[in-house]
Design a protein around this motif. Structure first.
Motif, PDB file in Angstrom:
ATOM      1  N   UNK A 221      -0.166   1.055  -9.449  1.00  0.00           N
ATOM      2  CA  UNK A 221      -1.433   1.529  -9.992  1.00  0.00           C
ATOM      3  C   UNK A 221      -1.681   2.920  -9.440  1.00  0.00           C
ATOM      4  N   UNK A 222      -1.964   3.820 -10.319  1.00  0.00           N
ATOM      5  CA  UNK A 222      -2.308   5.182  -9.888  1.00  0.00           C
ATOM      6  C   UNK A 222      -3.507   5.621 -10.697  1.00  0.00           C
ATOM      7  N   UNK A 223      -4.596   5.833  -9.978  1.00  0.00           N
ATOM      8  CA  UNK A 223      -5.848   6.166 -10.650  1.00  0.00           C
ATOM      9  C   UNK A 223      -6.105   5.154 -11.759  1.00  0.00           C
ATOM     10  N   UNK A 224      -6.133   5.630 -12.986  1.00  0.00           N
ATOM     11  CA  UNK A 224      -6.430   4.701 -14.070  1.00  0.00           C
ATOM     12  C   UNK A 224      -5.174   4.151 -14.748  1.00  0.00           C
ATOM     13  N   UNK A 225      -4.058   4.543 -14.223  1.00  0.00           N
ATOM     14  CA  UNK A 225      -2.817   4.091 -14.845  1.00  0.00           C
ATOM     15  C   UNK A 225      -2.247   2.891 -14.094  1.00  0.00           C
TER      16      UNK A 225
ATOM     17  N   UNK B 124      -3.587   1.867 -19.276  1.00  0.00           N
ATOM     18  CA  UNK B 124      -4.541   2.911 -18.879  1.00  0.00           C
ATOM     19  C   UNK B 124      -5.950   2.392 -19.108  1.00  0.00           C
ATOM     20  N   UNK B 125      -6.791   2.563 -18.082  1.00  0.00           N
ATOM     21  CA  UNK B 125      -8.191   2.168 -18.201  1.00  0.00           C
ATOM     22  C   UNK B 125      -9.019   3.376 -18.609  1.00  0.00           C
ATOM     23  N   UNK B 126      -9.639   3.257 -19.740  1.00  0.00           N
ATOM     24  CA  UNK B 126     -10.436   4.383 -20.230  1.00  0.00           C
ATOM     25  C   UNK B 126     -11.788   4.362 -19.522  1.00  0.00           C
ATOM     26  N   UNK B 127     -12.235   5.482 -18.990  1.00  0.00           N
ATOM     27  CA  UNK B 127     -13.520   5.478 -18.272  1.00  0.00           C
ATOM     28  C   UNK B 127     -14.659   5.089 -19.203  1.00  0.00           C
TER      29      UNK B 127
ATOM     30  N   UNK C 168      -9.293  -1.130 -21.673  1.00  0.00           N
ATOM     31  CA  UNK C 168      -7.933  -0.901 -21.196  1.00  0.00           C
ATOM     32  C   UNK C 168      -7.005  -0.891 -22.397  1.00  0.00           C
ATOM     33  N   UNK C 169      -6.112   0.067 -22.430  1.00  0.00           N
ATOM     34  CA  UNK C 169      -5.082   0.078 -23.472  1.00  0.00           C
ATOM     35  C   UNK C 169      -3.739  -0.006 -22.769  1.00  0.00           C
TER      36      UNK C 169
ATOM     37  N   UNK D  21      -1.566  -2.972 -26.922  1.00  0.00           N
ATOM     38  CA  UNK D  21      -2.725  -3.850 -26.840  1.00  0.00           C
ATOM     39  C   UNK D  21      -3.938  -3.146 -26.288  1.00  0.00           C
ATOM     40  N   UNK D  22      -5.052  -3.834 -26.428  1.00  0.00           N
ATOM     41  CA  UNK D  22      -6.330  -3.291 -26.011  1.00  0.00           C
ATOM     42  C   UNK D  22      -7.207  -4.433 -25.530  1.00  0.00           C
ATOM     43  N   UNK D  23      -7.821  -4.257 -24.356  1.00  0.00           N
ATOM     44  CA  UNK D  23      -8.801  -5.232 -23.871  1.00  0.00           C
ATOM     45  C   UNK D  23     -10.106  -4.487 -23.692  1.00  0.00           C
ATOM     46  N   UNK D  24     -11.153  -5.047 -24.219  1.00  0.00           N
ATOM     47  CA  UNK D  24     -12.452  -4.388 -24.059  1.00  0.00           C
ATOM     48  C   UNK D  24     -13.480  -5.421 -23.645  1.00  0.00           C
ATOM     49  N   UNK D  25     -14.375  -4.957 -22.788  1.00  0.00           N
ATOM     50  CA  UNK D  25     -15.365  -5.866 -22.255  1.00  0.00           C
ATOM     51  C   UNK D  25     -16.726  -5.206 -22.372  1.00  0.00           C
TER      52      UNK D  25
END
Lengths: 1154, 478
Positions: free
Chosen positions: A999-1003, A1084-1087, A1101-1102, A1149-1153
């Motif tokens: 894991x690095x930052x959002x990656x 990658x986690x999108x802010x 997250x994508x 894929x994509x996870x959204x909350x």
């Protein structure tokens, strides 16, 4: 409930009334589950609490039990053993806590349904739960910079109460209720240290930014974590047995249909073989080796307390009915002290699956989706002769026939037209294997919502999964839903309920059995010179191969046409229901009564139209045939348990007693109909008659009593004992009840005083266990002597016949005794955790289908005889070598198992198994592992000199060029079976798995590997593709075959007018060693502020994922784990028969909350 | 809410009664609640026939007709089936699956008979109908004798099992000398004969009857060359006057017309279901003939269609023999190698009448009146009553449309004529191989037929699996 109606109470009543109705529905539909409940404003609740001179720990436990909250704390900083004195009546909870904690200089904060305790550090003055976080102002320095930010957990939810310290200046703060913080930094400060109980401590480098977002990862290795075990939970640090827990987080995002496929390579000692790549196909799962000869080696699956299934089903995996997205946790019970609580079903280990509960008292909406493509890697496609090579091979055969029959050399006219022009055949011809494959689409969408209100909460979710097969016209679709509900319906009484209906729609084909209609089989042996299409480009139903008076021919149905035109559709709807009531009548005592059910309705619909022919049997009108079957089953379980926990002084006891009854019944009807006059109408009503029919009714029942006692002294010396008694309808009348005891001890050495000086060891525990468990997969009525009814005819008058089978009133369960020695240790502040186990498992009273002399009238009989030993070593290492901005987690596991048969029957006879043209392929011998391969030793090829030499043993019909097998019994004749010997083991030397997560930052990037070393696999397709009769295409390696005494080829590839190829050591057995890159995921986690200040989502997250990226193996078949669909994987393991290949799947894929 | 709690508690207190764990199969019966009526005992006896039906349907022809000079593998020169081609070439070893199957099925039949004998003789049940009890007893002993008769002729010494035994007991049972097996067979047949004579009016066509037991006794005596005893038994059948030669040979094999006038005992088949039917025509039809012979084009000939009548058999028919066209027919078409020819096939067993599938109902004869006559002739000839013997051969020949004047034939010539008559009269009826070995002519005739038969092949190998499991001695040469 007749009280004055305040608006709040009215709301509550409306909700509970509707919930009552719902519950009634659920109860009678038979369903449910749950987790602890907590009040919304727990801190404002008025309570009575009295503690006089007990330890803080006991006081907190009492509060946990009475108020249904959980305290989280670091046991190293909180003085748990301090005596406390409180006497509060009708005080608010917050005041009670204040009175309890402030004398000890402990502050607290409510986070969800937890209350986090923190020892006030003299360096940090201010910790007020309700105020905004404030900077530490011990020494007012120059304000070089200020940083603010937000801290979230992995799911994107904000984390209040996180401790943040600047590394060099030691300035600190904690996050507020929204997870936000602001901190003034000294100019020397570059690194922030974030820590929170239950999460991995993280260091963040700050440069010039003024705002940061940090994500804390759950500490999966947390010793305070609670682990689900049979009929309860236990703190991880208090485990006394070999139990491994996997959180759904570590295996999310893998694009597979069922949870077992996600567990591949994750747990030491758990061998999960993907025997088929067909959508929805089952896997073979073995925990700690093969402990059975006749009752199967699959573990017991327990889903939310319901023993669900066991046994390998290659057609449809029972775990496909559990949407992996609904799964919260998986626990694998390996040693007998953990499995003995499941008695006669625990011997092969237990996989416990806990689904997501309506846990939190908040609203949360999740949506996850992925889609992608699957393809078969070139590596997985067996290499066959191409068109030109095949034509040359056919011409060789014709040359030989002409020479021997007519004493002349063959001319071009002797060859069939199709084989005459080799130049024209220079291409590859038809690659039938490629023809039936496709790039296939896969998609999965899940939606779920959680909502809590008052004393009740629910969750609701649905999922849709669709996977096309990489073999055309196959695939599976799953529609699943879940509904969970829990409520405190009365004081101290909690109701849990859940429903989990799933519908499966699966299009199958036949693979893994060799000849037609097996499409993978045909596509391997089909003649590559022939085209699948006619001159107009339309698909040919049937391929007629060229024949002449010198060569024989094997015509066949076009495999792609079979796929296109035949229907093999399976549908099933299955519902898991759970309903439980939990009542705490007095302190420390919980009574629980639960009803679980599994209801299933299934149907299979097959139609093979008349346009599909067979081998050398072209299609003809009026041959269509249908097969229909319908099944239903109902399985219910009632469990009543009482559990009691109590701590006094340095002793802590928890006890469990239970009584359960279970019954399962099912029936199915099967109809064959045909032959249909035409293919226009394909339902049964259009058939001229029913050609076969049957009905089966199966039922079994169990009554069990169980008990467990956990005792710990000083929280350091741990002891567990369990006992279960199972009575089962499956056991013979003389042996109906079975008793399964176990005991375990553990010692937390690291808590001893003398260990405190060893700073590098955070935790060390040794444990030892012994237990007995059983295996009852013996069929429902095996102990009864059936009178089998049949028919005979006298002068066209049909009469009934009766024949009596053998019976065994002593038939019972298989028993397994296991000793386990384990070491668990955590080193270097949690950077490395090592778990090592040694086990010794001896299975006795093996359920053995004993071979008996045929003069009894039977060839075998099910008896309890024989014994098998498995012993081995398992090692699991969790490491976090880097945990700064870049974190790197490694999970490595490796397991060595040695399997050995100790005894079979009185004479220790060998057990022959498998079937290749009527011959056994595997043998089980005392002193060796189960299911050794069995066949000839190949000594090359007979030369003419061998033929002329009577001292060289031969078999009838042998001539020069035929394979030469060794005459092992020295009787001068090579004889099937009598000259067979065991050729090697199908069991690997070791299996391993390796998971890397970066894991690095959002990656984030994850790479999973797994593999096995050693063990053989039998390439059963060689029955056909090594068969040089001239009918079939053969493998590439036969280019180097024997042609004459002068050109003998490589000496092992024979060639004769009628080769006799049988299981042998050199050709049929191949090394099954492989290494597979199971998965690679990049995310990658999108802010959440990506669209500006307004946060539309909590977490987004994508990711991209590649499943089965590559397999490294020398095996020439498609899958080094393949297992023929019609062969039992217990006694005939490692027998591959051209299995459905395993796809490589690439998804996004994509996870959204929200 | 309280109600729910109570309901929940009531459910949870679901108590165990002892019956909860007693679950019996619904789809089948259990020995514990069986044997309550005459009818149930009769079904047990009926069950003794089923192994015979199955072994005649699938296996017996491989180890008798195909092994002999009557039938040959169609594909043997190219790519024969492993089991059948080795049997056809008379090179079958202990690993031949047909031998294994035959052994297993025979002993399954013997187990059923032994089980039936043990319940018939040891249960306290009192039969309502004594004649039925006699019939049932006779059937069981006859069938056990028949299973053993086939075994002893194939394998020589075989294990003798006369009651149900467990696997452990069975390991200690070794091969008994053939003479002891023949003693058991004769005793069983004598018991069968006596019991069946008391069967009264309960006889049904298709079941074993007293004359079948007597005729079979004659055949056993002939096999062990006790000509005096054989003469008495066979004469008794002839003198009973219950059986005749049908005027038309072809009527014997018409599945629509089940014969009980000439046939003393046959295995009964029916087109009604897969289990009750045979597939003889589907084995016998030329492999490439599709539906043209079977009239069932929708049925694949798959692994069947492996047998051709041999040229030696075809030429054995004298000119004008009416039996030839009934026994052998021709189909014109491409053979296995693609060459178009008139391909002969066995036509005794015809296509199914009404069944849409591969279910045929032809009965398979075990003992016919012409067999009785020819055996009687052979017995008389061996007792030096050649002229008398010739008259019985004439009866059979004249029905076949052949010259019935056999006056003046020498004893040897008549002996050879009887051998030939048996070949053409009983082709495809599993008689030839046993005739050859009984008469000691197997090696001579098979070698003349072009098979390089080793001396030891006259007695079949004990299946290797049984050598291993039962620790039996193997016959010499295997």
């Amino acid at each position: 409930m007749k009280k004055s109606l305040t608006p709040k109470r009215l709301y509550y009543q409306i909700v509970t009334k509707s919930m009552q109705q719902l519950f009634l529905i659920i109860l009678f539909a038979g369903l449910a589950t749950g987790a602890p409940v907590s009040g919304q404003n727990i801190l404002d609740k008025k309570i009575n609490f009295r503690a006089e001179g007990i330890t803080l720990q006991s006081a907190l436990e009492q509060l946990e039990n009475s108020e249904k909250i959980r305290f989280s704390y670091n046991s190293r900083t909180i003085p748990l053993k301090s005596k406390v004195f409180v006497n509060s009546k009708n005080e608010t909870f917050s005041n009670v806590l204040m009175e309890l904690l402030s004398p000890l200089d402990i502050s607290y904060k409510q986070v969800g349904n937890q209350i986090v305790l923190r020892k006030n550090d003299p360096k940090f003055q201010e910790v007020n739960t309700n105020s905004q976080p404030s900077e530490v102002t011990e020494h007012q320095q120059t304000l070089d910079k200020s940083i603010s930010g937000v801290v979230r957990d992995e799911t994107g939810e904000t984390l209040p109460g996180v401790n943040i310290v600047a590394k060099s200046s030691q300035r600190g703060t904690i996050t507020d209720a929204e997870g936000k913080f602001t901190l003034n930094l000294a100019d020397t400060d570059a690194v922030l240290v974030l820590s929170f109980v239950g999460y991995l401590t993280q260091e963040v480098t700050v440069s010039n930014q003024s705002s940061i977002e940090v994500r804390l990862l759950t500490d999966n290795k947390s010793l305070e974590e609670v682990v689900v075990v049979g009929y309860g939970t236990v703190k991880k640090s208090d485990l006394t047995g070999a139990v491994t827990e996997i959180s759904s987080k570590t295996i999310k995002d893998l694009p597979v249909a069922s949870i077992d496929q996600k567990l591949v390579g994750q747990v030491a000692g758990v061998q999960i073989q993907q025997v088929s790549g067909a959508p929805g196909a089952g896997t073979s799962v073995k925990i700690r080796g093969s402990g059975s000869l006749g009752a199967g080696n699959e573990p017991l699956y327990v889903i939310d307390g319901m023993p669900y299934s066991s046994g390998l089903n290659q057609s449809i995996n029972p775990l496909t009915f559990i949407n992996p997205n609904d799964i919260e946790k998986i626990t694998i019970l390996k040693d007998a002290s953990s499995t003995a609580i499941y008695g006669s079903r625990g011997a092969n280990g237990v996989i416990m699956i806990t689904t997501k509960n309506p846990g939190k008292n908040t609203s949360q909406v999740n949506f996850s989706t992925y889609a992608g493509f699957q393809s078969i890697p070139q590596k997985g496609r067996p290499e066959m002769l191409n068109a030109r090579e095949f034509a040359e091979y056919q011409r060789d055969r014709i040359n030989l026939v002409v020479r021997t029959r007519e004493n002349r050399e063959a001319t071009i006219e002797d060859y069939p037209v199709a084989y005459r022009d080799l130049e024209k055949l220079n291409g590859t011809g038809t690659n039938w294997y490629d023809l039936i494959l496709q790039n296939a689409f896969i998609q999965d969408h899940n939606f779920d919502i959680q909502k809590g209100m008052g004393n009740s909460r629910f969750n609701f979710g649905f999922g849709y999964y669709s996977q096309e097969g990489t073999i055309q016209h196959t695939g599976i679709k799953r529609y699943s839903a879940n509904f969970g509900f829990q409520s405190e319906i009365l004081k101290n009484v909690t109701l849990h309920a859940s429903l989990r209906p799933t519908f499966i729609d699966q299009d199958r084909t036949v693979t893994g059995s060799g000849r037609e209609p097996d499409v993978t089989g045909i596509s391997l042996w089909a003649n590559p010179v022939m085209s699948p299409y006619d001159e107009n480009g339309s698909l040919l139903p049937y391929i007629t191969t060229p024949a002449s008076i010198y060569n024989t021919t094997w015509s066949f149905p076009n495999p792609l046409y079979i796929l296109q035109q035949s229907k093999r559709n399976y549908q099933e709807i299955r519902n898991l229901g759970n309903a439980a009531l939990e009542w705490k009548p007095i302190e420390n005592l919980t009574l629980r009564s639960a009803l679980s059910t599994v209801v299933s309705l299934s149907g299979y619909n097959q139609f093979i139209p008349s346009t599909i022919g067979g081998s050398n049997n072209p299609p003809a009108p009026g041959r269509g045939a249908a097969n229909r079957s319908y099944g239903s089953s109902f399985n219910w379980l009632i469990e009543n348990t009482a559990s009691y926990t109590r701590s006094f002084n340095q002793h802590s006891i928890s006890a469990l007693a239970g009584y359960t009854t279970q019954k399962s019944s099912g029936n199915s009807i099967n109809l064959n109909a045909g032959p249909y006059a035409n293919d226009l109408i394909r339902t049964i009503n259009a058939a001229p008659g029913i050609t076969g029919w049957g009905e089966s009714v199966e039922a079994w029942s169990m009554i069990s009593y169980l008990g467990r006692l956990n005792y710990s002294f000083k929280d350091r010396y741990l002891f567990t004992a369990t006992l279960r008694s199972d009575g089962s309808s499956r056991f013979g009348i003389s042996k109906r009840y079975a008793l399964f005891p176990s005991a375990a001890v553990a010692w937390k050495i690291s808590d001893e005083d003398f260990f405190q000086s060893i700073a590098s060891v955070d935790h060390m525990k040794v444990r030892a266990s012994y237990g007995k468990s059983g295996n009852n997969n013996i069929g429902n009525y095996s102990h009864l002597s059936n009178v089998n009814m049949g028919q005979y005819v006298f002068n066209n008058n049909t009469v009934s016949t009766a024949t009596v089978s053998l019976f065994n009133p002593f038939l019972g369960w298989e028993e397994s005794e296991q000793i386990d020695l384990g070491l668990e240790t955590a080193l270097f502040k949690g950077k490395i955790a090592v778990t090592a186990d040694y086990y010794h498992r001896k299975s006795v009273n093996m359920l053995l289908n004993d071979v008996i002399p045929a003069i009894t009238g039977f060839n075998n009989q099910l008896v309890n005889k024989g014994s098998v030993r498995n012993r081995g070593i398992e090692l699991g290492i969790d490491a976090t070598p880097v945990s700064r901005e870049l974190t790197w987690d490694i999970n490595f596991n490796i397991a060595f198992n040695r399997n050995k048969i100790l005894a079979t029957n009185e004479n220790n006879d060998r057990i022959l198994s498998g079937n290749m043209d009527g011959r056994p392929t595997n043998v089980s011998i005392v002193g060796k592992p189960i299911g050794q391969f069995y066949g000839f030793i190949l000594d090359g090829v007979y030369s003419q000199a061998d033929m002329d030499n009577p001292a060289v043993a031969k078999y009838p019909g042998a001539t020069a060029g035929y394979p030469r097998y060794r005459d092992l019994n020295g009787d001068g004749v090579v004889n099937e079976i009598l000259d067979y010997t065991d050729l090697g083991s199908p069991h690997p030397n070791f299996i391993y798995g390796l998971t890397n997560r970066l894991t690095y930052k959002r990656f984030d990037l994850a790479v999973n590997l797994n593999g096995q070393s050693g063990g053989y696999i039998m390439n059963g397709m060689r029955q056909t593709i090594d068969n040089l009769q001239g009918f079939f295409n053969i493998g590439k390696e036969w280019a180097n075959r024997w042609r004459s005494d002068e050109t003998p080829g490589d000496g092992i590839h024979a060639f004769g007018p009628n080769s006799v190829h049988r299981v042998n050591d050199k050709l049929w057995l191949e090394d099954a060693t492989y290494l597979r890159i199971t998965n690679l995921t990049f995310g990658y986690n999108i802010p959440s502020n990506v669209f500006g200040q307004k946060e539309y989502f909590r977490n987004l997250r994508v990711y991209m994922s590649i499943q089965n990226l590559a397999t490294f193996t020398s095996y020439t078949g498609a899958n080094p784990e393949g297992q023929a669909s019609n062969m039992d994987n217990t006694l005939v393991p490692g027998y591959d028969m051209g299995s459905y290949p395993i796809p490589r799947t690439i998804t996004a894929g994509l996870n959204i909350q929200f | 809410m309280k109600k729910i709690l109570i309901a929940g508690l009531a459910l949870s207190l679901y108590s165990c009664s002892g019956d909860f764990l007693n679950i019996y199969p619904e789809t089948s019966l259990n020995e514990g609640n069986f044997y309550k009526s005459d009818e149930e005992f009769v079904t047990i006896v009926n069950g003794c026939y089923t192994a015979l039906r199955d072994l005649e349907k699938s296996t017996h022809w491989i180890i008798s007709e195909l092994k002999s000079d009557v039938l040959a593998e169609q594909r043997s020169s190219v790519a024969g089936n492993f089991t059948t081609s080795r049997m056809d070439e008379v090179i079958a070893g202990a690993d031949n699956i047909a031998l294994n199957d035959f052994w297993n099925m025979s002993y399954r039949g013997i187990y059923n008979c032994n089980k039936a004998i043990s319940v018939l003789e040891n249960s306290n049940y009192v039969w309502q109908n004594t004649a039925l009890q006699n019939r049932s007893t006779g059937e069981v002993y006859f069938l056990r004798a028949l299973y053993y008769f086939n075994l002893v002729r194939q394998f020589g010494d075989v294990p003798m099992v006369t009651e149900p035994v467990t696997g452990i007991e069975a390991v200690d049972i070794k091969r008994s000398p053939a003479t002891e097996i023949y003693t058991l067979i004769i005793n069983d047949l004598l018991k069968a004969q006596a019991s069946l004579e008391g069967a009264g009016s309960t006889h049904e066509n298709g079941r074993v009857n007293a004359e079948a037991a007597t005729g079979q006794l004659g055949k056993v005596y002939l096999t062990i060359k006790n000509y005096e005893a054989a003469e008495i038994a066979l004469k008794k059948v002839i003198d009973s006057g219950k059986y005749i030669l049908l005027p038309d040979y072809s009527d014997l094999f018409d599945p629509a017309n089940k014969d009980f006038k000439e046939t003393l005992f046959s295995v009964q088949y029916s087109e009604a279901t897969a289990a009750l039917s045979n597939q003889f025509i589907f084995f016998n039809a030329p492999y490439t003939s599709k539906g043209e012979v079977t009239n069932r084009p929708n049925i694949a000939l798959a692994l069947a269609g492996n047998m051709n009548p041999t040229q030696d058999l075809i030429t054995a028919f004298e000119t004008g023999d009416l039996r030839k066209s009934v026994s052998i027919a021709y189909w014109n078409g491409p053979g296995w190698d693609g060459v178009v020819a008139n391909i002969p096939y066995c036509a005794k067993y015809k296509a199914p009448q009404t069944a849409a599938l591969n279910w045929a109902g032809d009965n398979f004869p075990i003992l016919r009146y012409s067999d009785i006559l020819l055996m009687y002739a052979e017995v008389l000839n061996n007792l030096n009553r050649t002229a008398e013997a010739a008259t019985y051969v004439s009866q059979v020949r004249s029905r076949a449309g052949l010259s019935s004047d056999l006056t003046g034939l020498s004893q040897t010539a008549l002996d050879l004529l009887i051998e030939k008559e048996r070949l053409v009269e009983f082709c495809f009826e599993n008689q030839r191989w046993y005739d050859l070995i009984r008469r000691g002519r197997a090696l001579e005739i098979m070698r003349a037929h072009g098979k390089d038969v080793q001396d030891n092949q006259v007695v079949a190998a004990i299946p290797s699996e049984q050598i291993l499991i039962n620790k039996l001695n193997q016959n010499t040469g295997y």
